[in-house]
Design a protein around this motif. Sequence first.
Motif, short mmCIF file in Angstrom:
data_model
loop_
_atom_site.label_atom_id
_atom_site.label_comp_id
_atom_site.label_asym_id
_atom_site.label_seq_id
_atom_site.Cartn_x
_atom_site.Cartn_y
_atom_site.Cartn_z
N PRO A 1 61.52 41.41 74.37
CA PRO A 1 60.78 41.22 73.11
C PRO A 1 59.55 42.12 72.99
CG PRO A 1 60.49 39.33 74.55
CD PRO A 1 61.52 40.21 75.19
N GLU A 2 59.09 42.67 74.10
CA GLU A 2 57.94 43.58 74.06
C GLU A 2 58.33 44.95 73.54
OE1 GLU A 2 59.97 44.32 77.95
OE2 GLU A 2 59.52 42.55 76.78
N GLY A 3 59.64 45.21 73.45
CA GLY A 3 60.15 46.48 72.94
C GLY A 3 60.42 47.48 74.05
N LEU A 4 61.20 48.50 73.71
CA LEU A 4 61.56 49.55 74.66
C LEU A 4 61.55 50.91 73.97
CD1 LEU A 4 64.68 47.91 76.35
CD2 LEU A 4 62.47 48.31 77.44
N PRO A 5 61.14 51.95 74.69
CA PRO A 5 61.29 53.30 74.14
C PRO A 5 62.78 53.66 74.10
CG PRO A 5 59.98 53.31 76.18
CD PRO A 5 60.45 51.93 75.96
N ILE A 6 63.14 54.59 73.24
CA ILE A 6 64.54 54.96 73.07
C ILE A 6 65.15 55.46 74.37
CG2 ILE A 6 66.10 56.60 71.94
CD1 ILE A 6 64.53 56.20 69.39
N LEU A 7 64.43 56.22 75.16
CA LEU A 7 64.98 56.73 76.42
C LEU A 7 65.36 55.58 77.37
CD1 LEU A 7 65.74 59.21 78.06
CD2 LEU A 7 63.40 59.29 78.91
N GLU A 8 64.49 54.59 77.49
CA GLU A 8 64.79 53.44 78.34
C GLU A 8 65.94 52.62 77.76
OE1 GLU A 8 64.61 51.11 81.63
OE2 GLU A 8 63.46 52.94 81.28
N LEU A 9 65.96 52.48 76.46
CA LEU A 9 67.04 51.77 75.79
C LEU A 9 68.37 52.48 76.04
CD1 LEU A 9 67.65 49.38 73.92
CD2 LEU A 9 67.15 50.87 71.99
N ALA A 10 68.37 53.80 75.98
CA ALA A 10 69.58 54.59 76.23
C ALA A 10 70.09 54.37 77.66
CB ALA A 10 69.31 56.07 75.98
N LYS A 11 69.18 54.31 78.63
CA LYS A 11 69.59 54.07 80.01
C LYS A 11 70.25 52.70 80.15
CE LYS A 11 66.01 56.90 82.14
NZ LYS A 11 64.76 56.88 82.93
N ARG B 1 57.61 50.86 66.52
CA ARG B 1 56.15 50.72 66.55
C ARG B 1 55.60 51.83 67.43
NH1 ARG B 1 54.19 45.07 67.88
NH2 ARG B 1 54.73 44.79 65.72
N GLU B 2 54.62 52.54 66.92
CA GLU B 2 53.98 53.59 67.71
C GLU B 2 52.84 53.00 68.50
OE1 GLU B 2 53.14 57.33 65.84
OE2 GLU B 2 54.84 57.10 64.48
N ILE B 3 52.93 53.15 69.81
CA ILE B 3 51.88 52.69 70.71
C ILE B 3 51.39 53.92 71.46
CG2 ILE B 3 51.30 51.20 72.65
CD1 ILE B 3 53.59 49.36 71.72
N SER B 4 50.21 54.39 71.07
CA SER B 4 49.68 55.64 71.58
C SER B 4 50.64 56.76 71.20
CB SER B 4 49.44 55.55 73.09
OG SER B 4 48.78 56.69 73.55
N THR B 5 51.22 57.46 72.16
CA THR B 5 52.15 58.54 71.83
C THR B 5 53.61 58.10 71.94
OG1 THR B 5 52.12 59.32 74.11
CG2 THR B 5 50.55 60.33 72.59
N ALA B 6 53.82 56.88 72.39
CA ALA B 6 55.19 56.38 72.56
C ALA B 6 55.66 55.64 71.31
CB ALA B 6 55.25 55.44 73.76
N LYS B 7 56.96 55.77 71.02
CA LYS B 7 57.59 55.00 69.95
C LYS B 7 58.45 53.94 70.62
CE LYS B 7 57.73 58.66 66.54
NZ LYS B 7 58.58 59.47 65.67
N VAL B 8 58.19 52.69 70.27
CA VAL B 8 58.86 51.57 70.90
C VAL B 8 59.75 50.87 69.88
CG1 VAL B 8 58.49 49.37 72.08
CG2 VAL B 8 56.94 51.28 72.50
N CYS B 9 60.99 50.57 70.27
CA CYS B 9 61.94 49.86 69.41
C CYS B 9 61.77 48.37 69.63
CB CYS B 9 63.37 50.25 69.75
SG CYS B 9 63.72 51.98 69.57
N LEU B 10 61.64 47.63 68.53
CA LEU B 10 61.48 46.18 68.59
C LEU B 10 62.50 45.53 67.68
CD1 LEU B 10 57.65 46.25 68.06
CD2 LEU B 10 58.73 45.46 70.14
N LEU B 11 63.06 44.44 68.15
CA LEU B 11 63.94 43.65 67.31
C LEU B 11 63.07 42.88 66.34
CD1 LEU B 11 66.97 43.01 67.10
CD2 LEU B 11 66.57 41.07 68.59
N LYS B 12 63.41 42.90 65.06
CA LYS B 12 62.62 42.17 64.07
C LYS B 12 62.68 40.69 64.38
CE LYS B 12 61.99 45.28 60.41
NZ LYS B 12 61.76 45.39 59.00
N GLU B 13 61.60 40.02 64.11
CA GLU B 13 61.45 38.62 64.48
C GLU B 13 62.56 37.73 63.94
OE1 GLU B 13 58.01 35.39 63.83
OE2 GLU B 13 57.33 37.41 64.38
N LYS B 14 63.02 38.00 62.74
CA LYS B 14 64.05 37.15 62.14
C LYS B 14 65.40 37.30 62.84
CE LYS B 14 64.82 40.52 58.47
NZ LYS B 14 64.71 40.76 57.05
#
Length: 89
Positions: free
Chosen positions: A19-29, A54-67
């Motif tokens: 739920p904290e989200g993952l960057p696309i590279l980690e998600l791909a792994k 969501r952009e956190i600093s220079t990283a883009k993190v993928c998050l599942l929408k709450e609903k």
Amino acid sequence: MRKSNGIKEKIIQILRKHPEGLPILELAKLVGFHRHTVTKYVYELIGADVIQIREISTAKVCLLKEKFAEKGREEKVLERLKKLRIRTK
């Protein structure tokens, strides 16, 4: 048109576990596909209003929408994705 081989469903399942989200590279792994392939499906899921970036600093993190974070709504998500595939053919 190629089938998604359940990649969208795998992405949703993995993001539900993180739920904290993952960057696309980690998600791909975790999904087991190349990051370009995962990026394509991530943007389809963004268009379907299932996940957000969501952009956190220079990283883009993928998050599942709450609903969609609840497991009970998974069937509705999958049904919506199937309808979108039918419209694109």
